[in-house]
Design a protein around this motif. Structure first.
Motif, short mmCIF file in Angstrom:
data_model
loop_
_atom_site.label_atom_id
_atom_site.label_comp_id
_atom_site.label_asym_id
_atom_site.label_seq_id
_atom_site.Cartn_x
_atom_site.Cartn_y
_atom_site.Cartn_z
N VAL A 7 0.84 -1.19 0.00
CA VAL A 7 0.00 0.00 0.00
C VAL A 7 0.88 1.25 0.00
O VAL A 7 1.80 1.37 0.81
N ASP A 8 0.60 2.15 -0.91
CA ASP A 8 1.39 3.38 -1.03
C ASP A 8 0.91 4.48 -0.10
O ASP A 8 1.69 5.30 0.38
N VAL A 9 -0.39 4.53 0.15
CA VAL A 9 -0.95 5.56 1.03
C VAL A 9 -2.25 5.01 1.62
O VAL A 9 -2.94 4.19 0.98
N PHE A 10 -2.57 5.42 2.83
CA PHE A 10 -3.81 5.02 3.49
C PHE A 10 -4.73 6.23 3.59
O PHE A 10 -4.28 7.37 3.75
N VAL A 11 -6.03 5.97 3.54
CA VAL A 11 -7.03 7.01 3.79
C VAL A 11 -7.88 6.54 4.96
O VAL A 11 -8.40 5.42 4.95
N LEU A 12 -8.00 7.37 5.96
CA LEU A 12 -8.69 7.00 7.20
C LEU A 12 -10.09 7.58 7.20
O LEU A 12 -10.28 8.80 7.13
N VAL A 13 -11.08 6.71 7.29
CA VAL A 13 -12.48 7.12 7.40
C VAL A 13 -12.86 7.07 8.87
O VAL A 13 -13.07 6.01 9.45
N ALA A 14 -12.88 8.23 9.51
CA ALA A 14 -13.15 8.32 10.94
C ALA A 14 -13.94 9.60 11.20
O ALA A 14 -14.29 10.33 10.27
N CYS A 15 -14.20 9.87 12.46
CA CYS A 15 -14.92 11.08 12.82
C CYS A 15 -14.04 12.30 12.56
O CYS A 15 -12.84 12.18 12.27
N ALA A 16 -14.62 13.48 12.67
CA ALA A 16 -13.90 14.70 12.32
C ALA A 16 -12.66 14.91 13.18
O ALA A 16 -11.67 15.48 12.72
N GLN A 17 -12.68 14.48 14.43
CA GLN A 17 -11.53 14.67 15.31
C GLN A 17 -10.44 13.65 15.04
O GLN A 17 -9.26 13.98 15.01
N ASN A 18 -10.81 12.40 14.84
CA ASN A 18 -9.81 11.34 14.70
C ASN A 18 -9.27 11.19 13.29
O ASN A 18 -8.31 10.44 13.08
N SER A 19 -9.86 11.87 12.32
CA SER A 19 -9.38 11.72 10.95
C SER A 19 -8.04 12.41 10.75
O SER A 19 -7.28 12.05 9.84
N LEU A 20 -7.73 13.42 11.57
CA LEU A 20 -6.46 14.14 11.45
C LEU A 20 -5.38 13.38 12.19
O LEU A 20 -4.94 13.76 13.27
N LEU A 21 -4.94 12.28 11.60
CA LEU A 21 -3.95 11.42 12.22
C LEU A 21 -2.55 11.87 11.81
O LEU A 21 -2.26 12.00 10.62
N ASP A 22 -1.69 12.12 12.79
CA ASP A 22 -0.32 12.49 12.50
C ASP A 22 0.43 11.22 12.11
O ASP A 22 0.72 10.36 12.95
N SER A 23 0.73 11.10 10.82
CA SER A 23 1.34 9.87 10.31
C SER A 23 2.85 9.98 10.16
O SER A 23 3.44 9.22 9.39
N SER A 24 3.48 10.91 10.86
CA SER A 24 4.92 11.07 10.72
C SER A 24 5.68 9.83 11.20
O SER A 24 6.80 9.58 10.75
N ASP A 25 5.11 9.06 12.13
CA ASP A 25 5.76 7.85 12.62
C ASP A 25 5.37 6.61 11.83
O ASP A 25 5.85 5.52 12.15
N PHE A 26 4.53 6.75 10.82
CA PHE A 26 4.04 5.61 10.07
C PHE A 26 4.93 5.37 8.84
O PHE A 26 5.55 6.29 8.31
N TYR A 27 4.95 4.12 8.41
CA TYR A 27 5.74 3.74 7.24
C TYR A 27 5.15 4.34 5.97
O TYR A 27 5.89 4.63 5.03
#
Length: 481
Positions: free
Chosen positions: A324-344
């Motif tokens: 997978v090249d990129v993920f898209v997160l379907v979540a509520c308005a608060q949890n959708s802003l996920l800081d992915s700096s630590d993610f692969y």
């Protein structure tokens, strides 16, 4: 932002809960009837005639769960089931866990994102956290010495009980001040001119230039809610007052820098060929519709998509999907802003994926965190343009890799369509089996997870295994004989 919704659980495993810590945590909530609004909750249960009710608590309030459940059973005669560890974020109503218990309604305690639910009746009880009204009003006067300032007052839901008294103190001095109102359900009918309905808040702006002519004053601690407000209303200056510390400040979050980071993720999404759709909620109204919308969008953009349900995402979980090249997160308005700096791999929001794949959607400066705004009939829906022949597609150059890419929506050429169908003969009885593209790709990998190897592994007697938990076994640190 990453620790609130995605966590590897190490902090919970290492946390010590002794009597002193439990007493300190429960100290501010000595009056359970008042803090948890027992009377209103009991009236809700009795009025609905519910016989099984789920009580959902965040981690910080679990110490009171048993006492609250016992009192509610006495007051209502209904069975109470406590939901501790939530499937996704604790701010969302966990309808899945409630249905497992056969609950007919949910009492949601603590902070909430106020995303609407579609299956079970829900009563939100935020908890009445203490607020020093005098100190808060004094901080507001220090931040806004001009009495003609146009300010919209927002608040964390746990301080909503005190906003009426604060409004009585400040409104006589500030004629242009506006207090938002917390609404747990979408108001009926269309919004009035100048009325704002977002994030479970409702307020009316009468400034000549609209909301961008106003400042925002937030009562609450720094967190996901404040970040979501600042990115969405990025043209408004923000200030805040933290009731826990009694400190006030002008918010120094560089909104432009944060938006530049999000737009960089949009470029990564444009370059992606394989996209993983992360299901981050099973209770918010419209999540199935947006999943289908994203699949169609990715199909039209010529990208492969896989829908993944992994619970609360963390770097270790998502690192298992190397393709997978990129993920898209379907979540509520608060949890959708996920800081992915630590993610692969980067994690984007549905709005950012639309910016990347829908040529008709342009960046206007308005950032959207609620995926329901993207659906047909919503305020920010943009129709996909008609497909054009691949030969007429205008190529684009990636700002990251420097390679050519196609940004227009095209129908896949006939030569790229699979020659076989998704049905194949499974055995000599002519039974049909469905061939999944994802399973076929998995078969091509050298390592496919745990393999049973039936009949190939010798049988051995049971032996004493290791003791402890995965991060700290009892024999770790000792020399093996």
């Amino acid at each position: 932002m990453a620790t609130a919704f995605s966590s590897d659980g190490e902090a919970a495993l290492r946390r010590e809960l002794g009597p002193a810590a439990a007493a300190a945590a429960a100290a501010p909530r000595g009056d359970l009837d008042g803090f948890y609004e027992m009377g209103r909750a009991a009236a809700f249960v009795r009025g609905g005639g519910f016989r099984k009710v789920a009580l959902q608590f965040p981690d910080e309030l679990l110490a009171d769960a048993a006492a609250v459940a016992a009192r509610m059973e006495v007051a209502t005669g209904a069975e109470m089931y406590v939901l501790g560890d939530t499937t996704y974020g604790s701010c969302c109503v966990d309808e899945v866990a409630a249905e497992h218990a056969g609950a007919e309604a949910v009492l949601h305690y603590g902070p909430a994102c106020l995303s609407p639910c579609g299956k079970l009746p829900v009563l939100h009880i935020f908890g009445q956290q203490p607020l020093d009204i005098g100190r808060c009003a004094e901080a507001f006067r220090e931040l806004y010495p001009d009495r003609q300032s146009r300010v919209v007052v927002l608040n964390d839901v746990v301080y909503g009980h005190a906003m009426g008294e604060l409004e009585q103190q400040l409104c006589p001095e500030y004629p242009n001040i506006v207090f938002s109102r917390v609404v747990c359900e979408d108001p009926p009918g269309p919004a009035l001119p100048g009325e704002v309905r977002q994030f479970g808040r409702q307020f009316l702006v009468e400034a000549p230039g609209g909301l961008q002519d106003c400042s925002m004053f937030y009562v609450g601690a720094e967190g996901l809610a404040l970040t979501s407000f600042m990115l969405t209303w990025n043209r408004c200056p923000f200030s805040s007052f933290d009731p826990a510390t009694g400190c006030s400040r002008h918010e120094t979050l560089n909104v432009n820098r944060a938006l530049m980071r999000r737009l960089y993720l949009v470029e990564r999404a444009r370059d992606a060929r394989v996209v993983g759709i992360l299901v981050g909620t099973l209770g918010v109204v419209g999540y199935l519709a947006v999943l289908q919308h994203l699949r169609e969008l990715l199909h039209r953009a010529g990208k492969r998509s896989y829908t993944l349900a992994v619970g609360k995402p963390n770097p270790a979980k998502l690192a298992n999907f190397l393709e997978v090249d990129v993920f898209v997160l379907v979540a509520c308005a608060q949890n959708s802003l996920l800081d992915s700096s630590d993610f692969y791999r980067p994690v984007v929001t549905p709005y950012e994926l639309e910016l990347a794949c829908n040529p008709a959607r342009e960046w206007t400066g308005n950032y959207l965190t609620d995926f329901r705004d993207l659906l047909p009939g919503a305020c920010a829906h943009v129709e996909l343009p008609p497909a054009i022949p691949a030969a007429e597609a205008v190529p684009d150059i990636s700002l990251i890799t420097g390679e050519l890419r196609t940004t227009q929506l095209c129908d896949p050429p006939a030569s790229q369509l699979p020659t076989s169908t998704t049905l194949a003969c499974r055995d000599q009885t002519w039974a049909l089996a469905e061939i999944s593209p994802a399973a076929s790709f998995l078969e091509s990998r050298s390592w496919r997870g745990l393999e049973q190897q039936l009949g190939q592994t010798p049988v051995s007697k049971a032996v004493q295994g290791r003791r402890g938990i995965a991060i700290a076994y009892e024999d770790e640190g000792r020399e093996q004989p």
